[in-house]
Design a protein around this motif. Structure first.
Motif, PDB file in Angstrom:
ATOM      1  N   ILE A  30       7.481  -5.013  -4.600  1.00 44.95           N
ATOM      2  CA  ILE A  30       7.560  -3.901  -3.655  1.00 44.95           C
ATOM      3  C   ILE A  30       6.213  -3.624  -3.010  1.00 44.95           C
ATOM      4  O   ILE A  30       6.128  -2.980  -1.983  1.00 44.95           O
ATOM      5  N   GLY A  31       5.154  -4.148  -3.586  1.00 46.90           N
ATOM      6  CA  GLY A  31       3.820  -3.936  -3.035  1.00 46.90           C
ATOM      7  C   GLY A  31       3.194  -2.660  -3.560  1.00 46.90           C
ATOM      8  O   GLY A  31       3.789  -1.926  -4.342  1.00 46.90           O
ATOM      9  N   ASP A  32       1.971  -2.404  -3.123  1.00 45.61           N
ATOM     10  CA  ASP A  32       1.259  -1.232  -3.635  1.00 45.61           C
ATOM     11  C   ASP A  32       0.991  -0.183  -2.560  1.00 45.61           C
ATOM     12  O   ASP A  32       0.266   0.763  -2.781  1.00 45.61           O
ATOM     13  N   MET A  33       1.589  -0.346  -1.393  1.00 49.22           N
ATOM     14  CA  MET A  33       1.437   0.650  -0.331  1.00 49.22           C
ATOM     15  C   MET A  33       2.642   1.595  -0.363  1.00 49.22           C
ATOM     16  O   MET A  33       3.779   1.151  -0.387  1.00 49.22           O
ATOM     17  N   ALA A  34       2.364   2.866  -0.371  1.00 53.83           N
ATOM     18  CA  ALA A  34       3.422   3.871  -0.475  1.00 53.83           C
ATOM     19  C   ALA A  34       4.103   4.100   0.872  1.00 53.83           C
ATOM     20  O   ALA A  34       3.458   4.012   1.920  1.00 53.83           O
ATOM     21  N   PRO A  35       5.399   4.410   0.834  1.00 49.37           N
ATOM     22  CA  PRO A  35       6.075   4.800   2.084  1.00 49.37           C
ATOM     23  C   PRO A  35       5.612   6.190   2.507  1.00 49.37           C
ATOM     24  O   PRO A  35       5.070   6.953   1.705  1.00 49.37           O
ATOM     25  N   ARG A  58       9.194   6.051   6.514  1.00 52.70           N
ATOM     26  CA  ARG A  58       8.522   4.992   7.279  1.00 52.70           C
ATOM     27  C   ARG A  58       7.761   4.131   6.289  1.00 52.70           C
ATOM     28  O   ARG A  58       6.982   4.633   5.485  1.00 52.70           O
ATOM     29  N   TYR A  59       8.042   2.829   6.305  1.00 54.73           N
ATOM     30  CA  TYR A  59       7.351   1.910   5.399  1.00 54.73           C
ATOM     31  C   TYR A  59       6.898   0.688   6.191  1.00 54.73           C
ATOM     32  O   TYR A  59       7.694   0.049   6.875  1.00 54.73           O
ATOM     33  N   SER A  60       5.631   0.401   6.108  1.00 53.49           N
ATOM     34  CA  SER A  60       5.104  -0.825   6.710  1.00 53.49           C
ATOM     35  C   SER A  60       4.094  -1.420   5.734  1.00 53.49           C
ATOM     36  O   SER A  60       2.970  -1.733   6.088  1.00 53.49           O
ATOM     37  N   GLY A  61       4.527  -1.521   4.505  1.00 48.96           N
ATOM     38  CA  GLY A  61       3.648  -1.959   3.436  1.00 48.96           C
ATOM     39  C   GLY A  61       3.672  -3.446   3.205  1.00 48.96           C
ATOM     40  O   GLY A  61       4.071  -4.231   4.052  1.00 48.96           O
TER      41      GLY A  61
END
Length: 162
Positions: A30-35, A58-61
């Protein structure tokens, strides 16, 4: 592994082009950038144990998935690794939390898209396989990932996590 297993169940149930035997979800991160959440609205419920929200996500991770497509050819089968990355999603969500008196305080989470999300992904060959040379595979995967898969989770359907 929960999301990977759930995605595998979905891929197994989808119609595939006749040259695609199966698609395995080999990796999912899922990655480590939060929505980012905005426009959070509280919805009324009939139960004191439920909290309901409608929100814009909004998610662009940096989520990524490695798929392995098993393709039929005239000389046998070929495994094609496919890297899916650069997920970009803008989606209105419905969220329901069922509260309980003991830790962890939530017994069930229900999620659903209120309407079809706007999704874009990058689908690229992994390693040396030229994905663009497989007729119809890239188009089919893009349709699955940006339309068919999200449609399975649009109201009245939902994801239930217990």
């Amino acid at each position: 592994d929960y999301f990977k297993d759930q995605l595998q169940i979905i891929f197994d149930s989808l119609d595939k082009p006749r040259f695609v035997e199966t698609v395995r979800v080999s990796e999912f991160a899922i990655g480590d950038m939060a929505p980012r959440f905005q426009n959070v609205q509280v919805r009324r419920t009939r139960s004191n144990d439920d909290l309901e929200y409608q929100l814009q996500m909004r998610y662009s991770g940096n989520a990524r998935m490695l798929l392995t497509a098993i393709l039929s050819t005239s000389v046998g089968t070929v495994e094609v690794p496919i890297n899916v990355s650069e997920l970009d999603m803008d989606a209105p969500w419905w969220l329901q939390l069922r509260l309980v008196a003991n830790a962890p305080w939530v017994s069930c989470i229900n999620l659903s898209f209120v309407e079809m999300p706007r999704i874009s992904v990058s689908i690229a060959p992994f390693k040396l396989v030229n994905l663009m040379s497989v007729p119809g595979l890239r188009r089919w995967l893009r349709q699955i990932l940006t339309h068919d898969l999200p449609a399975l989770f649009q109201l009245p359907n939902k994801i239930e996590i217990q």
